[in-house]
Design a protein around this motif. Sequence first.
Motif, PDB file in Angstrom:
ATOM      1  N   HIS A  62       0.049  -3.900 -12.407  1.00  0.00           N
ATOM      2  CA  HIS A  62       1.128  -3.674 -13.199  1.00  0.00           C
ATOM      3  C   HIS A  62      -0.056  -3.093 -14.244  1.00  0.00           C
ATOM      4  N   GLU A  99       1.812   8.119  -9.764  1.00  0.00           N
ATOM      5  CA  GLU A  99       2.086   8.269  -8.625  1.00  0.00           C
ATOM      6  C   GLU A  99       1.017   8.098  -7.766  1.00  0.00           C
ATOM      7  N   ARG A 140       0.670   3.904  -6.915  1.00  0.00           N
ATOM      8  CA  ARG A 140       1.126   3.500  -6.302  1.00  0.00           C
ATOM      9  C   ARG A 140       0.880   4.012  -4.808  1.00  0.00           C
ATOM     10  N   LYS A 199       2.436  -3.194  -4.459  1.00  0.00           N
ATOM     11  CA  LYS A 199       4.351  -2.554  -4.438  1.00  0.00           C
ATOM     12  C   LYS A 199       3.345  -2.311  -6.020  1.00  0.00           C
ATOM     13  N   VAL A 200       3.405  -0.794  -5.809  1.00  0.00           N
ATOM     14  CA  VAL A 200       3.312  -0.911  -7.809  1.00  0.00           C
ATOM     15  C   VAL A 200       4.804   0.294  -7.863  1.00  0.00           C
ATOM     16  N   ASP A 201       5.268  -0.639  -8.696  1.00  0.00           N
ATOM     17  CA  ASP A 201       6.586   0.203  -9.767  1.00  0.00           C
ATOM     18  C   ASP A 201       6.473   0.786 -10.816  1.00  0.00           C
ATOM     19  N   ILE A 202       6.551   2.229 -10.667  1.00  0.00           N
ATOM     20  CA  ILE A 202       6.514   2.807 -11.708  1.00  0.00           C
ATOM     21  C   ILE A 202       7.001   2.761 -12.759  1.00  0.00           C
TER      22      ILE A 202
END
Length: 330
Positions: free
Chosen positions: A195, A232, A235, A244-247
């Motif tokens: 993150h 993007e 991710r 899990k990359v939470d944009i």
Amino acid sequence: MEETYLTVRNVLTMKIAIAGFGALGARLGVKLQSAGHEVIGIDGWAAHIAAINTDGLTVVHEDNAPKKYYLPVMTPKEVDGEFDLIILLTKTPQLNRMLTDIQPIITPKTKLLVLSNGLGNIEIMAQHVARDQILAGVTLWTSTLVKPGEIHTTGSGSIKLQAIGESDITPIVDAMNEAHLNVATTNDVLTAIWHKAGINSVLNPLSVLLNASLAEFGTASNAMDMALNILEEIREVGATRGIKVDINAIIADLIKLIRPENAGNHYPSMYQDIKNGKYTEIDFLNGYFAKVGRQENVPTPFNTLVTRMIHAKEDIERVKLAKQQETFEI
């Protein structure tokens, strides 16, 4: 608002070394010292070391008058003794060398907390110490090194950390929170690190390429569009590694950070490195994602381009500085 360092002691005093005593290391150092801990800085910049040891560390917080803080700073090979905690803020490309040089001060009881930006730090640390000694974290504290011995600070910050092995880190968390470092533990530091790397992969290189502070970057009408292009790809790369990359969460943090009342007036460390003719950590941010993308057949055109442009900027600025030095010597 003036930054407050004075606290009331209610935890055990620790002996703490900060390896990488640049802008951020110095800010954390004075806060920890003012909370009653014995703090020693470790760095390789001779002019910076000399300035602090001779005249003290000057800290300017926002619009307040400068303040002086006195704490010893030395090179990695000069430091001796035993430490409860070593905070690592060395750039990832130099981390292996730093750990090699300070090996004599690392005992089996020493905990090492890495807060450096970028990816790959935990793997490097595991080559030098047992996993039970390793703590990994991310921080949103910021600072700017204006000149040797002087830093400017803005806003506040926080730290998330996790013990990588089996270790009781409560005393360390308590000690750091006594210094108002706003520390919280997490059970998923890798997600937090990715993150933070996502944030840095937007703000650091784009501030350099646009010659802008964080707030100035935010005034660009396509600022968040560029951020999305980079994020993007991150991710998609993260998914190949089970991360899990939470944009949306990263964008929310970007919007907070670029506000002037938070860190908006700050120029990221990569911007500072470029201006000082240093090589950056781009290969451990956008370059890391581009490399993993190639390995996993995930296209990363934006991260690849940003990486190449920062390397080009490094070369250009180093040539400029060399020419300026030649002119000065003449």
